[in-house]
Design an enzyme around this catalytic site. Structure first.
Site, PDB file in Angstrom:
ATOM      1  N   GLU A 219       0.800  -9.466  -8.941  1.00 40.28           N
ATOM      2  CA  GLU A 219       1.288 -10.336  -9.773  1.00 40.28           C
ATOM      3  C   GLU A 219       2.533 -10.844  -8.912  1.00 40.28           C
ATOM      4  O   GLU A 219       3.505 -10.339  -8.379  1.00 40.28           O
ATOM      5  CB  GLU A 219       2.029  -9.672 -11.031  1.00 40.28           C
TER       6      GLU A 219
ATOM      7  N   HIS B 157       0.676 -12.564 -14.164  1.00 36.31           N
ATOM      8  CA  HIS B 157       0.160 -11.300 -13.996  1.00 36.31           C
ATOM      9  C   HIS B 157      -1.368 -11.017 -13.720  1.00 36.31           C
ATOM     10  O   HIS B 157      -2.297 -10.571 -14.520  1.00 36.31           O
ATOM     11  CB  HIS B 157       0.536 -10.603 -15.385  1.00 36.31           C
TER      12      HIS B 157
HETATM   13  O1  TA6 Z   1       2.333  -5.249 -14.657  1.00 35.88           O
HETATM   14  C1  TA6 Z   1       2.415  -3.937 -14.546  1.00 35.88           C
HETATM   15  C2  TA6 Z   1       2.938  -3.679 -16.372  1.00 35.88           C
HETATM   16  O2  TA6 Z   1       4.205  -3.951 -16.387  1.00 35.88           O
HETATM   17  C3  TA6 Z   1       2.542  -2.191 -16.566  1.00 35.88           C
HETATM   18  O3  TA6 Z   1       3.632  -1.395 -16.599  1.00 35.88           O
HETATM   19  C4  TA6 Z   1       1.700  -2.272 -17.679  1.00 35.88           C
HETATM   20  O4  TA6 Z   1       2.305  -2.240 -18.817  1.00 35.88           O
HETATM   21  C5  TA6 Z   1       1.063  -3.776 -17.671  1.00 35.88           C
HETATM   22  O5  TA6 Z   1       2.021  -4.357 -17.020  1.00 35.88           O
HETATM   23  C6  TA6 Z   1       0.361  -4.354 -18.781  1.00 35.88           C
HETATM   24  O6  TA6 Z   1       1.127  -4.340 -19.874  1.00 35.88           O
HETATM   25  P1  TA6 Z   1       0.619  -4.957 -21.184  1.00 35.88           P
HETATM   26  O7  TA6 Z   1       1.607  -5.285 -22.124  1.00 35.88           O
HETATM   27  O8  TA6 Z   1       0.008  -6.305 -21.024  1.00 35.88           O
HETATM   28  O9  TA6 Z   1      -0.191  -3.921 -21.806  1.00 35.88           O
END
Ligand code: TA6
Length: 302
Positions: free
Chosen positions: A276, A172
């Site tokens: 990601e 990510h």
């Molecule tokens: O990668 C996108 C995502 O799934 C968004 O929906 C947002 O929630 C982000 O990840 C961050 O998630 P986190 O649990 O690290 O706050």
């Protein structure tokens, strides 16, 4: 073993003076790599790459000034390892978002300087009391970081049990950009995607480059394409290549979501975006006993 003892033993066993040292940030230990080709920082918590700076350049990765560095909390920024599920757990409401790997304590399995001046660090994670609260399959997980003029991060998962299992995952990556309103992402033209921000919409098709003017949270499907972040403000492009990944997630929280995240500065959305390398949604991975899978992302500045 307490953190101080652990820090001492890591430096005793792996330290390369002036090139690979271990330090504390908050209550977490991280490896600090200072090479001729680049420098990097990787936290043992979550096997979390926090920084990657090519020689003569600026950090490709972004890290929130408000990030936690605490047990069982995710680091905000860098490259969180989302595994064995992406997003919220499908049924366990108290399960951590994006799986347990990024909030687990990994072991450093090996750290070496290679003849070409690059560094290879391998971190490992096995089933433990924490993981077994959420997931009861027998797995071996390794994260390999190859640090040269590029950064290659591999997430290697093996099914070492006698039952098959499925997982979704993402590396990510949070990237540092000059101004979100002035950057574009190329590489996904014509790819179908689902937008989950601002009222989900499915089966859209990307038209040209991606630019940002609102919360953006997209899963692009069936694509192995490289993405390129074109950033005129920093006078650079960042190439985000991948392998073993059928999904690409693109995210910027914009104003309202940024304000809702305690580990994210209200105006930090202006200087970051996520691309990601993932397998999520319809692109989950199934491993039969003995099978393994490698998800990789390769980052470079151009
Ligand atoms: O990668 C996108 C995502 O799934 C968004 O929906 C947002 O929630 C982000 O990840 C961050 O998630 P986190 O649990 O690290 O706050």
């Amino acid at each position: 073993m307490d953190m101080k003892r652990k820090l001492e033993s890591l430096n005793e066993f792996f330290r390369i003076p002036g090139e690979l040292e271990f330090e504390l940030r908050g209550s977490q230990i991280f490896a600090k790599i200072s090479g001729s080709l680049s420098s990097a920082e990787i936290c043992l918590h979550g096997a979390h790459v926090m920084s990657f700076v090519p020689r003569g350049g600026r950090d490709l990765l972004w890290l929130s000034s408000k990030s936690w560095f605490e047990k069982e909390k995710p680091i905000r920024g860098g490259i969180p390892v989302c595994w064995p599920w992406f997003g919220p757990h499908s049924s366990l409401k108290d399960a951590p978002s994006h799986g347990f790997a990024r909030i687990s304590e990994w072991n450093l399995k090996s750290a070496e300087c290679l003849p070409d001046g690059s560094y290879a660090l391998v971190f490992s994670l096995s089933p433990n009391d924490f993981s077994e609260k959420f997931w009861n399959f027998q797995f071996s997980l390794e994260l390999k970081a190859l640090i040269s003029s590029k950064l290659r991060v591999e997430l290697n998962c093996r099914n070492i049990g006698d039952k098959s299992f499925e997982f979704s995952a993402a590396l990510h990556s949070y990237f540092s950009v000059s101004d979100i309103s002035k950057v574009q992402i190329g590489g996904l033209d014509g790819v179908s995607y689902t937008e989950t921000a601002g009222g989900a919409s499915d089966d859209l098709i990307q038209n040209g480059a991606i630019s940002f003017s609102a919360e953006t949270d997209r899963v692009y499907r069936d694509s192995e394409a490289d993405c390129v972040i074109r950033d005129p403000g920093f006078k650079r492009a960042i190439r985000v290549a991948k392998s073993g990944s059928r999904s690409t997630v693109v995210w910027n929280p914009w104003i309202a979501k940024s304000a809702r995240m305690p580990d994210f500065g209200d105006d930090e959305y202006l200087g970051m975006l996520c691309i990601e390398a993932a397998n999520c949604g319809r692109d989950i991975v199934r491993l039969e006993p003995g099978q393994s899978h490698c998800l990789a992302t390769i980052l470079s500045a151009e």
